[in-house]
Design an enzyme around this catalytic site. Structure first.
Site, PDB file in Angstrom:
ATOM      1  N   ASP A 278       0.902  -1.115   0.016  1.00 20.84           N
ATOM      2  CA  ASP A 278       0.004  -0.124   0.065  1.00 20.84           C
ATOM      3  C   ASP A 278       0.852   1.158   0.115  1.00 20.84           C
ATOM      4  O   ASP A 278       1.669   1.453   0.759  1.00 20.84           O
ATOM      5  CB  ASP A 278      -0.865   0.043   1.173  1.00 20.84           C
ATOM      6  CG  ASP A 278      -1.985   0.849   1.314  1.00 20.84           C
ATOM      7  OD1 ASP A 278      -2.361   1.529   0.124  1.00 20.84           O
ATOM      8  OD2 ASP A 278      -2.961   0.711   2.140  1.00 20.84           O
TER       9      ASP A 278
ATOM     10  N   LYS B  74      -0.883  -0.610  -4.306  1.00 20.75           N
ATOM     11  CA  LYS B  74      -2.286  -0.076  -4.166  1.00 20.75           C
ATOM     12  C   LYS B  74      -2.178   1.535  -4.093  1.00 20.75           C
ATOM     13  O   LYS B  74      -1.118   2.128  -3.164  1.00 20.75           O
ATOM     14  CB  LYS B  74      -3.062  -0.567  -2.967  1.00 20.75           C
ATOM     15  CG  LYS B  74      -4.478   0.103  -2.935  1.00 20.75           C
ATOM     16  CD  LYS B  74      -5.476  -0.504  -2.033  1.00 20.75           C
ATOM     17  CE  LYS B  74      -5.373  -0.304  -0.433  1.00 20.75           C
ATOM     18  NZ  LYS B  74      -5.591   1.069  -0.161  1.00 20.75           N
TER      19      LYS B  74
ATOM     20  N   GLU C  28      -4.353   5.055  -3.384  1.00 15.69           N
ATOM     21  CA  GLU C  28      -5.799   5.645  -3.241  1.00 15.69           C
ATOM     22  C   GLU C  28      -6.059   6.924  -4.030  1.00 15.69           C
ATOM     23  O   GLU C  28      -5.221   7.641  -4.454  1.00 15.69           O
ATOM     24  CB  GLU C  28      -5.950   5.935  -1.729  1.00 15.69           C
ATOM     25  CG  GLU C  28      -5.707   4.965  -0.655  1.00 15.69           C
ATOM     26  CD  GLU C  28      -6.008   5.566   0.978  1.00 15.69           C
ATOM     27  OE1 GLU C  28      -6.348   6.682   0.935  1.00 15.69           O
ATOM     28  OE2 GLU C  28      -5.633   4.812   1.533  1.00 15.69           O
TER      29      GLU C  28
ATOM     30  N   GLU D 102     -14.298   0.941  -1.005  1.00 16.24           N
ATOM     31  CA  GLU D 102     -14.249   0.859   0.593  1.00 16.24           C
ATOM     32  C   GLU D 102     -15.591   1.856   0.840  1.00 16.24           C
ATOM     33  O   GLU D 102     -15.894   3.021   0.319  1.00 16.24           O
ATOM     34  CB  GLU D 102     -12.964   1.426   1.108  1.00 16.24           C
ATOM     35  CG  GLU D 102     -12.994   1.765   2.704  1.00 16.24           C
ATOM     36  CD  GLU D 102     -11.957   1.853   3.363  1.00 16.24           C
ATOM     37  OE1 GLU D 102     -10.812   1.864   2.571  1.00 16.24           O
ATOM     38  OE2 GLU D 102     -11.817   1.904   4.428  1.00 16.24           O
TER      39      GLU D 102
END
Ligand code: KIV
Length: 279
Positions: free
Chosen positions: A85, A115, A117, A184
């Site tokens: 992440d 990952k 965001e 999410e």
């Protein structure tokens, strides 16, 4: 071990065929547990800031700490697809720095992808990372690294405008080359629409049952983080309580002289003992 199983693109093959199951892990032991259980992929999440380091949020996470967690997980789950992440500020300053940091997850953290965001606003950065040969997992909806802008940790996509933005973000991320998208805290029906609109798999966390897969934080699944138990979490064992009971028993047995017993003690040969007692 088939190399394809360790490729993030193996997840794409599962869309519409079988549900994808991911979980986070941060250290050697949790990695061994989740690999032994047979998850499809592991996310070394920046949630480590909270569940491993006791921080209030994920903003303080940095590359050095993430790489320590990634290396430990890579040692514990050698045969499982591992995604690192990207922490706050590791991909915001320039594409060059984003590619460099993503590369460190692969080179040092031994991850198979990263990952990132964010939606449209990070799409060109994601494209640059993908073009450097590093697979990217997108993450939209509630993005904790943008919680200041979102006004807290809230369900996203409840208004027409924000629902439309999420659908658009998912499409833009797909065009940027992500291999899958984490959704999410998104209402289940909206997650269904997004899942039908994109060809890459959607992985839900608090996004209902219509996504192509699910992911949860390890500590939530095994009940090790009682400080926070969001509605979308299902706890399969109350680990905090179970482990605390075990430690209480250990303290009690030490205090009462039950532990250690002969069974947990080493023996000295009788002649040696006699000899040293003589002196
Ligand atoms: O950091 C994390 O654990 C995550 C998951 C909650 C998706 O981003």
């Amino acid at each position: 071990m088939s190399l394809f199983k360790l490729s993030p693109y193996s997840l794409k093959e599962k869309k519409g065929k079988e549900p994808i199951v991911g979980i986070t892990a941060y250290d050697y032991t949790s990695a061994r547990i989740v690999e032994d259980a047979g998850v499809d992929f592991i996310l070394i999440g920046d949630s480590a800031a909270m569940v491993m380091l006791g921080e209030e949020d994920t903003f303080s996470m940095d590359m050095d700490k993430m790489l320590i967690f990634c290396k430990a997980v890579s040692r514990g789950a050698k045969d499982t697809l591992r995604i690192g992440d990207m922490p706050f500020l590791s991909y915001h300053l320039s594409k060059r720095e984003a590619i460099y940091n993503a590369g460190l997850f692969v080179k040092e953290g031994r991850c198979h992808g990263v990952k990132v965001e964010g939606g449209e606003e990070v799409a060109s950065t994601i494209e640059a990372i993908v073009n450097a040969g590093i697979p990217v997992l997108g993450h939209i909806g509630l993005t904790p690294q943008r919680s200041m802008e979102l006004g807290g940790l809230k369900v996203q996509g409840k208004t027409i405008e924000s629902a439309k933005k999420l659908i658009k973000d998912a499409k833009v991320l797909e065009s940027a080359g992500v291999f899958a998208i984490v959704l999410e805290c998104v209402p289940a029906e909206l997650a269904k629409v997004i899942t039908e609109e994109v060809e890459v798999p959607t992985i839900g966390i608090g996004a209902g049952k219509f996504t192509d897969g699910q992911i949860l934080v390890f500590h939530d699944v095994v009940g090790l983080f009682p400080e926070m138990r969001p509605k979308f979490v299902k706890t399969y064992v109350y680990g905090f309580e179970a482990l605390s009971a075990a430690v209480k028993m250990y303290i009690k047995e030490c205090k009462s002289g039950i532990f250690p017993s002969e069974k947990e003690s080493y023996k000295i040969p009788e002649e040696t003992l006699k000899e040293i007692l003589k002196e």
